[in-house]
Write an enzyme that holds these catalytic residues in place. Sequence first.
Site, PDB file in Angstrom:
ATOM      1  CG  ASP A  10     113.388 -52.773  16.066  1.00 22.08           C
ATOM      2  OD1 ASP A  10     112.198 -53.619  15.205  1.00 22.08           O
ATOM      3  OD2 ASP A  10     113.158 -52.725  16.809  1.00 22.08           O
ATOM      4  CG  HIS A  39     114.962 -43.542  -3.761  1.00 24.25           C
ATOM      5  ND1 HIS A  39     114.854 -42.613  -3.100  1.00 24.25           N
ATOM      6  CD2 HIS A  39     115.527 -44.524  -2.120  1.00 24.25           C
ATOM      7  CE1 HIS A  39     114.856 -42.797  -1.564  1.00 24.25           C
ATOM      8  NE2 HIS A  39     114.588 -43.829  -1.348  1.00 24.25           N
ATOM      9  CG  HIS A  58     112.095 -49.840   2.630  1.00 28.14           C
ATOM     10  ND1 HIS A  58     111.398 -48.683   2.391  1.00 28.14           N
ATOM     11  CD2 HIS A  58     112.965 -50.141   3.877  1.00 28.14           C
ATOM     12  CE1 HIS A  58     112.049 -47.804   3.042  1.00 28.14           C
ATOM     13  NE2 HIS A  58     112.014 -48.834   4.743  1.00 28.14           N
ATOM     14  CG  HIS A  67     108.609 -48.112   7.448  1.00 32.17           C
ATOM     15  ND1 HIS A  67     109.905 -49.172   7.173  1.00 32.17           N
ATOM     16  CD2 HIS A  67     109.307 -46.997   6.249  1.00 32.17           C
ATOM     17  CE1 HIS A  67     111.033 -48.405   7.472  1.00 32.17           C
ATOM     18  NE2 HIS A  67     110.661 -47.047   7.101  1.00 32.17           N
TER      19      HIS A  67
END
Length: 385
Positions: free
Chosen positions: A306, A263, A300, A336
């Site tokens: 943000d 990934h 992560h 998240h």
Amino acid sequence: MPLYHKLGKIPPKRHTIFKKDDGTLHYEQLFGTIGFDGMSSLMYHMHRPTMVKEVGETIDVSPKAAVAHNIKSRLLKGFDIKPEDDYLDSRKTVLFNSDVHVGLAAPRKSLTDYFYKNADADELLFIHKGTGTLKTMLGEIPFEYGDYIVIPRGMIYQIEFDTEDNRLLVTESYHPIYTPKRYRNWFGQHLEHSPFCERDFKLPQNLQTYDETGDFLMKVKKQGQLHHLTYASHPFDVVGWDGYNFPYAFSIHNFEPITGRVHQPPPVHQTFETSAFVVCSFVPRMYDYHPESIPAPYNHSNIDSDEVLYYVDGDFMSRKSIDKGYISVHPAGIPHGPHPGTYEASIGKSKTEELAVMIDTFKPLQLTQLALDIDNGTYYQSWMK
């Protein structure tokens, strides 16, 4: 993004006599950035570009914070923003800080009754729905679904839509918007490993020159205020120009994704950068091809930024209950990642068809009341099994 372009008639040498057919002079104007140190263009007008007849009303359009200190992950239903006729009235800020304003727009009508100039910020318009033409003092740019349109601050423009069904993601940047420097050599040319190149850009064309005087309404956004000025000549009276400072468009469909055996991190999707935030494009691509790879993104932590993700189209592999026009907001300070079950379900899959725009800011974002009005209210709990 240093790229030279020119349209129309210009003299062979800068800052020299350039006469009209009647023997009088054209009026030269430098359209530059960062003082005299940034990119610039030289324009040649039929009339003095400085003729302001009246300064009228001023309207406060600065966003107001309903939540100034946000720690909650949120999911905003962007298509709940109601369409409005007027282009500027339809633009609604939902997230903002001192560097960038992120908003949504659903204009029904073309901008034809006045001209608009954002003197505060570069604008990045993403066309989610609709087709039309951006009309500026430097020429026209046709646009369609999937186009990013970069409009430098101070650029006078109107926008023409072909239908009344239009949806835009609007990013206003108080810092210049460039393509990522790691994609460019020291001269500014895009390198071979860049996911796009100069050939992909839509540059201004079809320069229209209006030799007209009268009363021309100009709405100028400056310091969060919308000022109404009356110009004495048509703002699109340029007969020719050349330089590096001009609007351009780039289609998200022309972004060629970088993939790997395992990934890849979000920076491989980066499309634009500023000193205060970045913009990334998630496009259809082949998944990781290591025999034991997990295609879904790993969990992560948002320590420094943000993360805002605007969902455009396709199947959003790592998210559940996502629809077109939704905006997820993952604030700095908490981790998240993929929703429960999607991490495991991604194993063995070979590709994704998702299409999304991501904005990562280096300062926390505040939310307007409108953002709260379209928040689903429970997204922060969606990682609970």
